[in-house]
Design a protein around this motif. Structure first.
Motif, PDB file in Angstrom:
ATOM      1  N   ARG A  66       7.136  -8.993  18.790  1.00 17.63           N
ATOM      2  CA  ARG A  66       5.866  -8.826  19.503  1.00 17.63           C
ATOM      3  C   ARG A  66       4.983 -10.032  19.241  1.00 17.63           C
ATOM      4  N   GLU A  83      -2.608   0.031  26.966  1.00 14.94           N
ATOM      5  CA  GLU A  83      -1.300   0.494  27.443  1.00 14.94           C
ATOM      6  C   GLU A  83      -0.640   1.430  26.439  1.00 14.94           C
ATOM      7  N   GLU A  84      -0.817   1.148  25.160  1.00 10.84           N
ATOM      8  CA  GLU A  84      -0.229   1.973  24.105  1.00 10.84           C
ATOM      9  C   GLU A  84      -1.264   2.958  23.583  1.00 10.84           C
ATOM     10  N   THR A 120       4.770   6.720  24.001  1.00 10.71           N
ATOM     11  CA  THR A 120       3.679   5.846  23.576  1.00 10.71           C
ATOM     12  C   THR A 120       3.100   5.024  24.712  1.00 10.71           C
ATOM     13  N   PHE A 121       3.958   4.462  25.576  1.00 15.16           N
ATOM     14  CA  PHE A 121       3.501   3.520  26.602  1.00 15.16           C
ATOM     15  C   PHE A 121       3.129   4.257  27.887  1.00 15.16           C
ATOM     16  N   HIS A 122       2.004   3.887  28.437  1.00 15.70           N
ATOM     17  CA  HIS A 122       1.451   4.573  29.604  1.00 15.70           C
ATOM     18  C   HIS A 122       2.420   4.556  30.777  1.00 15.70           C
ATOM     19  N   TYR A 123       3.035   3.400  31.054  1.00 15.20           N
ATOM     20  CA  TYR A 123       3.906   3.318  32.233  1.00 15.20           C
ATOM     21  C   TYR A 123       5.126   4.217  32.082  1.00 15.20           C
ATOM     22  N   THR A 180       9.084   5.254  22.185  1.00 14.35           N
ATOM     23  CA  THR A 180       8.470   4.366  23.179  1.00 14.35           C
ATOM     24  C   THR A 180       8.072   5.135  24.430  1.00 14.35           C
ATOM     25  N   VAL A 190       1.778  -6.579  27.624  1.00 13.98           N
ATOM     26  CA  VAL A 190       1.220  -5.266  27.308  1.00 13.98           C
ATOM     27  C   VAL A 190      -0.298  -5.393  27.252  1.00 13.98           C
ATOM     28  N   ASP A 227       5.991  -8.526  24.600  1.00 13.85           N
ATOM     29  CA  ASP A 227       7.148  -8.010  23.874  1.00 13.85           C
ATOM     30  C   ASP A 227       8.429  -8.713  24.325  1.00 13.85           C
ATOM     31  N   HIS A 256      12.087  -3.087  28.735  1.00 12.09           N
ATOM     32  CA  HIS A 256      10.855  -2.961  27.962  1.00 12.09           C
ATOM     33  C   HIS A 256      10.459  -4.305  27.343  1.00 12.09           C
TER      34      HIS A 256
END
Length: 354
Positions: A184, A98-99, A315-318, A312, A94, A113, A90
Motif C-alpha cells: 500500500r 472508501e474503507e 471493508t471496501f465500499h465498492y 476485504t 483508494v 494498492d 483489487h
C-alpha cells in the motif's frame, strides 16, 4: 484489520527493539540461526521491531517516495481514473472514505494498492491477478522495483521466523510463491483544522503474517504490554516489522499481533506497508511441530486467500455494494471482521466453523 486488543502478552516496552538482520543473508548456518534468535526474541517481546541490514538499495526507496508523491499530487478526478473498483484483482486508487472497518470510523488517508502482479491467466483468484497500473511516467517501473525488493526481503524474514521457532528454514516460505501480498502506498494529508482525535488510521492488528513498513514521518503508535501507546520514531535506514494475525496462528501464539494506530499527523506523511501473506490456498493453522500436550492448538484453520478476500469484501465500499447486489458473495465459512487472531485481544481463540 482487527480492532484494539484488551490485553497482550508483550513486555511493557518503551521503545521498539532493533535487530540487524544482515546475518540472515549469511552462508553460515550458525550465523543465520543466531540472527533468527534475535529476530524471534524481539517479535515475542513486542510484536513490533525495527530491522536494519536488510540490503534494499536506497535509490529504490527514494524512487518509490518520489513516484508516490507525484501520484498523490494529481487532482482527485485524475486519480479516480485508477479507482480500485475498476480493477479485477483489487489494485488501484483508494480515495478517503472508501474503507470502513468494524469500529465504523473513517480514516483520514488515501492510498494506492499494488498486488503481486500475477500475469498468468491460469490460477487467478479474487485478489491475485494483473495489477491496474496508472499511466504516470515511471510509476509502474519504480513501484514494481520496490515491490520486488521488499517481497524478496519478506522471504528472508519468513525463513528467519521459521528458524527462530526451531523449524526447518523453509517451513513457512515454502507456502510463499505467488501470494496475495499487498503493498500500500498511503498518503496522510496534513489538515491543520482536523479534529485532534481524528485518526489517520484507527487501532487495529494486521491480518497477514507480518508487515514490512517504511514510514516517512512520525505518527505511528504501538500498544505495549502495559496498555500504553508508545510512539514509533523514524530510524534512519530501518524498516518497521510487525507481527500479523496469521503468523500468530502459524506460531501457535509464540508471536502475537500487536495493536497499532496512526493518530492525527503533525505533517504530511507517507507510509509504505507491505502486507506479507502466504499463497492463496494455504491453510493457516498452527504448524504441526509447534503443537504438543504442553502447547495445544489454540486456533482453528482458515484458508489464507479466502480469509483476506472475506475481510476485504466487508471493508471496501465498492465490494460491499457488489455483495449487496448479489454480484459477489462471501466465501463459505467466512469470518466476520475482527474475528481472527483473538489471543491478541485477550479472548478465546477462534475455532473452525461447524
Amino acid at each position: 484489520m482487527a480492532p484494539i486488543p484488551r490485553s497482550t502478552p508483550h513486555t511493557a516496552f518503551e521503545r521498539l527493539p532493533l535487530v540487524d538482520i544482515s546475518g540472515l543473508f549469511s552462508d553460515c548456518a550458525a550465523r543465520r540461526i543466531q540472527t533468527a534468535a534475535a529476530l524471534g526474541q524481539a517479535a515475542a517481546q513486542a510484536g513490533f521491531l525495527y530491522v536494519t541490514g536488510h540490503g534494499i538499495d536506497a535509490q529504490i526507496i527514494e524512487r518509490l517516495k518520489q513516484r508516490t508523491a507525484e501520484y498523490f499530487a494529481q487532482p482527485l478526478e485524475r486519480k479516480m481514473h485508477d479507482y480500485i473498483g475498476l480493477s479485477n484483482n483489487h489494485s488501484g486508487y483508494v480515495p478517503e472514505g472508501e474503507e470502513q472497518f468494524a469500529e465504523g470510523s473513517i480514516d483520514h488517508k488515501e492510498a494506492f494498492d499494488v498486488g503481486f502482479d500475477y500475469l498468468q491467466t491460469q490460477g487467478r483468484q479474487p485478489m491475485l491477478g494483473a495489477n491496474r497500473w496508472p499511466g504516470l511516467p515511471g510509476f509502474k517501473e519504480d513501484i514494481k522495483a520496490y515491490y520486488d525488493a521488499v517481497f524478496s526481503l519478506s522471504l528472508t524474514l519468513f525463513r528467519g521466523f521459521a528458524l527462530a521457532l526451531g523449524l526447518p528454514e523453509n517451513a513457512i516460505s515454502q507456502w510463499v510463491n505467488h501470494p496475495p501480498s499487498q503493498l500500500r502506498l498511503i498518503h496522510y494529508p496534513f489538515a491543520k483544522d482536523a479534529a485532534v482525535d481524528r485518526p489517520g488510521i484507527g487501532a487495529h492488528t494486521d491480518y497477514e503474517c507480518f508487515t514490512i513498513l517504511l514510514p516517512t514521518a512520525p505518527g505511528l503508535e504501538v500498544l505495549n504490554g502495559a496498555g500504553q501507546w508508545i510512539d514509533v520514531p523514524l530510524v534512519d535506514g530501518a524498516f518497521v516489522i510487525n507481527i500479523g494475525d496469521m503468523l500468530e496462528v502459524l506460531s501457535n501464539g509464540a508471536y502475537v499481533a500487536t495493536s497499532h494506530r496512526v493518530r492525527k499527523v503533525a505533517e504530511e506523511r507517507y507510509a509504505f506497508p507491505m502486507f506479507c501473506a502466504c499463497d492463496y490456498e494455504t491453510v493457516i493453522e498452527p504448524i504441526a511441530q509447534l503443537v504438543n500436550p504442553a502447547t495445544p492448538s489454540r486456533y482453528g484453520p482458515v484458508v489464507c486467500g479466502e480469509h483476506l478476500y472475506a475481510q476485504t469484501l466487508q471493508t471496501f465500499h465498492y465490494l460491499k455494494q457488489r455483495v449487496a447486489r448479489g454480484e459477489l458473495s462471501l466465501p463459505a465459512g467466512a469470518k466476520a471482521l475482527s474475528s481472527f487472531g483473538l489471543v491478541a485481544k485477550g479472548e478465546e481463540a477462534c475455532h473452525a466453523p461447524s
